[in-house]
Design a protein around this motif. Structure first.
Motif, PDB file in Angstrom:
ATOM      1  N   SER A 215       0.895  -1.445  -0.037  1.00  0.00           N
ATOM      2  CA  SER A 215      -0.719  -0.194  -0.177  1.00  0.00           C
ATOM      3  C   SER A 215       1.057   1.416  -0.062  1.00  0.00           C
ATOM      4  N   GLY A 216       2.488   0.763   0.358  1.00  0.00           N
ATOM      5  CA  GLY A 216       3.533   2.373   0.121  1.00  0.00           C
ATOM      6  C   GLY A 216       2.789   2.903   2.209  1.00  0.00           C
ATOM      7  N   ALA A 217       2.963   2.476   2.738  1.00  0.00           N
ATOM      8  CA  ALA A 217       2.297   2.375   4.242  1.00  0.00           C
ATOM      9  C   ALA A 217       4.365   2.440   4.816  1.00  0.00           C
ATOM     10  N   ARG A 218       4.566   3.091   5.663  1.00  0.00           N
ATOM     11  CA  ARG A 218       6.199   3.126   6.025  1.00  0.00           C
ATOM     12  C   ARG A 218       5.806   2.641   7.947  1.00  0.00           C
ATOM     13  N   ASP A 219       4.833   2.588   8.123  1.00  0.00           N
ATOM     14  CA  ASP A 219       4.262   2.822   9.889  1.00  0.00           C
ATOM     15  C   ASP A 219       3.309   1.826  10.042  1.00  0.00           C
ATOM     16  N   LEU A 220       3.932   0.761  11.546  1.00  0.00           N
ATOM     17  CA  LEU A 220       2.843   0.066  11.617  1.00  0.00           C
ATOM     18  C   LEU A 220       2.412   0.153  13.019  1.00  0.00           C
ATOM     19  N   TYR A 221       1.026  -0.163  13.868  1.00  0.00           N
ATOM     20  CA  TYR A 221       0.894  -0.072  15.171  1.00  0.00           C
ATOM     21  C   TYR A 221       0.230  -1.249  15.502  1.00  0.00           C
ATOM     22  N   ILE A 222       1.253  -1.309  16.797  1.00  0.00           N
ATOM     23  CA  ILE A 222       0.352  -2.661  17.255  1.00  0.00           C
ATOM     24  C   ILE A 222       0.313  -2.357  18.735  1.00  0.00           C
ATOM     25  N   GLY A 223      -0.500  -3.483  19.217  1.00  0.00           N
ATOM     26  CA  GLY A 223      -0.552  -2.481  20.166  1.00  0.00           C
ATOM     27  C   GLY A 223       0.057  -3.012  21.246  1.00  0.00           C
ATOM     28  N   VAL A 224       1.560  -3.906  21.741  1.00  0.00           N
ATOM     29  CA  VAL A 224       2.291  -5.213  22.544  1.00  0.00           C
ATOM     30  C   VAL A 224       2.711  -3.970  23.845  1.00  0.00           C
ATOM     31  N   ASN A 225       2.793  -4.531  25.065  1.00  0.00           N
ATOM     32  CA  ASN A 225       2.905  -3.597  26.266  1.00  0.00           C
ATOM     33  C   ASN A 225       3.449  -4.842  27.450  1.00  0.00           C
TER      34      ASN A 225
END
Length: 230
Positions: A115-125
Motif C-alpha cells: 500500500s506504500g505505508a511505512r508505519d505499522l502500529y501494534i498494541g503490545v505492552n
C-alpha cells in the motif's frame, strides 16, 4: 510509492489495539486496519474489531482468515482450558499463541509495503501483560530490523517503523489514554473465554487485567462480566 500519511494498524478488537490504532489516527495517519481470523476461541473479538475500525474511520479493514488452530499449541487455538485462577506470575502462560505477533506483523508488513505505508502500529505492552515474549520491546526492535532486510522497500532505503505507543504503559495508563483520545472503550473485547450472553467471563487473565486497569485509572468499567473479577 511511499505514502507517509497512511499507517497499517493491527486491530484485534481488544482494548490495547484500540488505543494503539487511535494513537495512529491522533498522530495524523489515515488508517488501514488489519485483523486476523485465526480461529481463536474468543472469535467474538472480531466483531469488536469491526466496530473499532468503523469508529476510527479506517479507510479499509481487512479481516484475514488464517486458521492457527491447525497448529494448536495454545489455549486460544486448541482444546486446552483457559486458566481462571488469577494472573499467572512467571513463565509463559498457555494462552500464548506460538509466534502470533511475528505472524501478524509479517502480514501487516506485507500490506504496508503493497500500500506504500511505512508505519505499522501494534498494541503490545511490556508492563501489565501476561508474559508473552512477543510483547517485549526487544522483539519490536528486532522485527524492525528484519523488515529492513526482508523487503524491497527496506533494501531500497525506505525503512519501516514499528510503532508500539503503549509499550511502557500500565493497563491503567492505557485506559486513561483511551479516555484522553475520546474513545468509547466499551467497543473493545478482552475476554479469552467468552461466557454465554455476550459476557466477559471475568476470571481469565485478560479480564482481570482489563478490570484492574479501569479500577486503577478511576474510570467506570463499561464491561459486562459473568463473574466479578477478583
Amino acid at each position: 510509492m511511499t505514502d507517509s500519511k497512511i499507517a497499517v494498524a493491527l486491530v484485534s478488537g481488544g482494548l490495547d489495539s484500540f488505543v494503539s490504532a487511535a494513537s495512529a489516527r491522533a498522530d495524523g495517519y489515515r488508517l488501514l486496519a488489519l485483523s486476523v481470523d485465526y480461529n481463536q476461541r474468543h472469535h467474538v473479538e472480531l466483531a469488536a474489531a469491526r466496530r473499532i475500525a468503523h469508529a476510527l474511520g479506517a479507510e479499509r479493514h481487512i479481516v484475514l482468515p488464517l486458521d492457527l488452530s491447525q497448529f494448536g499449541g495454545s489455549a486460544l487455538t486448541a482444546d486446552i482450558a483457559v486458566p481462571k485462577t488469577g494472573v499467572e506470575e512467571g513463565g509463559i502462560p498457555v494462552t500464548y499463541v506460538p509466534a502470533r505477533n511475528t505472524i501478524f506483523l509479517s502480514l501487516a508488513l506485507g500490506w504496508a509495503e503493497a500500500s506504500g505505508a511505512r508505519d505499522l502500529y501494534i498494541g503490545v505492552n511490556a508492563l501489565d501483560y501476561s508474559g508473552y515474549p512477543d510483547c517485549r520491546p526487544e522483539f519490536i526492535q528486532e522485527f524492525e530490523k528484519l523488515a529492513e532486510l526482508a523487503t524491497k522497500a527496506g533494501v531500497e532505503g525506505e525503512p519501516f517503523r514499528i510503532r508500539s505507543p503503549l509499550q511502557y504503559m500500565t493497563k491503567a495508563d492505557i485506559v486513561r489514554e483511551g479516555m484522553r483520545l475520546g474513545l468509547d472503550l466499551g467497543l473493545s473485547w478482552s475476554c479469552y473465554d467468552p461466557a454465554p450472553g455476550g459476557l466477559h467471563c471475568g476470571l481469565c487473565d485478560s479480564c482481570r487485567l482489563r478490570s484492574k486497569g479501569f479500577e486503577e485509572a478511576g474510570v467506570p468499567d463499561p464491561t459486562r462480566y459473568a463473574e466479578t473479577p477478583r
